[in-house]
Design a protein around this motif. Sequence first.
Motif, PDB file in Angstrom:
ATOM      1  N   LYS A 192      40.907  -3.109 -26.966  1.00  0.00           N
ATOM      2  CA  LYS A 192      40.035  -1.987 -27.954  1.00  0.00           C
ATOM      3  C   LYS A 192      41.142  -0.572 -27.235  1.00  0.00           C
ATOM      4  CE  LYS A 192      35.210  -2.736 -25.922  1.00  0.00           C
ATOM      5  NZ  LYS A 192      34.996  -2.983 -26.968  1.00  0.00           N
ATOM      6  N   PHE A 193      41.067  -0.257 -28.769  1.00  0.00           N
ATOM      7  CA  PHE A 193      41.895   1.389 -28.754  1.00  0.00           C
ATOM      8  C   PHE A 193      41.358   1.847 -26.974  1.00  0.00           C
ATOM      9  CE2 PHE A 193      41.216  -0.352 -33.005  1.00  0.00           C
ATOM     10  CZ  PHE A 193      42.910   0.029 -33.413  1.00  0.00           C
ATOM     11  N   ASP A 194      42.308   2.809 -26.605  1.00  0.00           N
ATOM     12  CA  ASP A 194      41.809   3.499 -25.504  1.00  0.00           C
ATOM     13  C   ASP A 194      41.373   4.572 -25.633  1.00  0.00           C
ATOM     14  OD1 ASP A 194      44.536   4.915 -25.399  1.00  0.00           O
ATOM     15  OD2 ASP A 194      45.811   3.627 -24.717  1.00  0.00           O
ATOM     16  N   GLY A 195      41.565   5.286 -26.868  1.00  0.00           N
ATOM     17  CA  GLY A 195      41.221   7.051 -27.101  1.00  0.00           C
ATOM     18  C   GLY A 195      42.350   7.553 -26.673  1.00  0.00           C
ATOM     19  N   ASN A 196      43.278   6.953 -26.616  1.00  0.00           N
ATOM     20  CA  ASN A 196      44.712   7.750 -26.701  1.00  0.00           C
ATOM     21  C   ASN A 196      44.878   8.027 -27.736  1.00  0.00           C
ATOM     22  OD1 ASN A 196      47.053   9.410 -25.974  1.00  0.00           O
ATOM     23  ND2 ASN A 196      47.681   8.498 -24.670  1.00  0.00           N
TER      24      ASN A 196
END
Length: 327
Positions: A270-274
């Motif tokens: 998943k994309f980690d939000g960074n």
Amino acid sequence: MTLRRDEIIVDSAHPYQKVDPEEYQKEITFTIKFSGAGKQTPENIIKTKHLQRKVLFSLVLNKIVENNTYPTEWKTVKKDFTDKIQVPVPVVKGYHSNLSQIETENITNSKSEIKVSYIRNNKIIPIDEDGKLIPTKEALYLATDPDDPTKLCTKQIIPQIPGYKSNYKIITLSNSNKDIKVIYKKIAADSKESQSDVYTASSTNDQIAIVNFIDLDHEGKQITSSGPLIGKPNENITDLYSTSIPIAGLEKAGYHVIFNNFDGNNKIQKFDGNDLTTQVFTVGLSKNSEQNMQLQQLKSSVNELIGQNSNNLSNPVVANLMNVLKS
């Protein structure tokens, strides 16, 4: 064409004792020479080609004869996966080449040479809001298309510079023959961005990930990559990309997967939000069959040990073995 009984066709499948095999089959070698990429220049490749043709032998004259049909032209014979009509040119970071692949079909003379030259890519020029050059440790060369060494990536990931931030994550090239100026804003000394090495804010901006395929036999040199994968925080990256197709192509070229930390063993990423850092995943491959065999033997041994201790999965040793098997 109808042949008289005093003439026979001779080739590799139909040899004749009075005809020298070199008349209808031969091996030639040719060299692909690379230049222009400094220390990154690939080593020369020496290839062997197997060629065959058909000849006409006269039983009356006791020799090879010619007519409008025979001897036939020399043709490449594929004995194994190394006998390729097309040889791909390696992608070199920071450079593009004059050829994307070597066509070997028309090479019929031994000791032929094919020259491949690399040219430096243009650069990203980082400037501040006043138009002044921002110094960097090394030049920020544009990325080469991982699927075509003659081209640059259409979409370029903006590199990070300590103490600065750009409003852009990706730029689209409109003219690859020029350096590109990118404006960076200086991060204030009291900014939270400058006080933390790891950005963990729950951003709603687009995230970037990339999957690199590397050659473990050549110090991790990149073979190809997924290119930029773009999405929102917590979205599945594995919904955007699968390694199955590129791995299938690489396996045909003789590679074996040693590890896959992107979607190996059905992993979901998943994309980690960074939105400040590109998530990088790696698939390691090797043509070293002995190394691959040793790895498979290790995994087989681990499976056997786990099987023997299947009633004690809480045992730390067994748990560690299971982690080895998953890696």
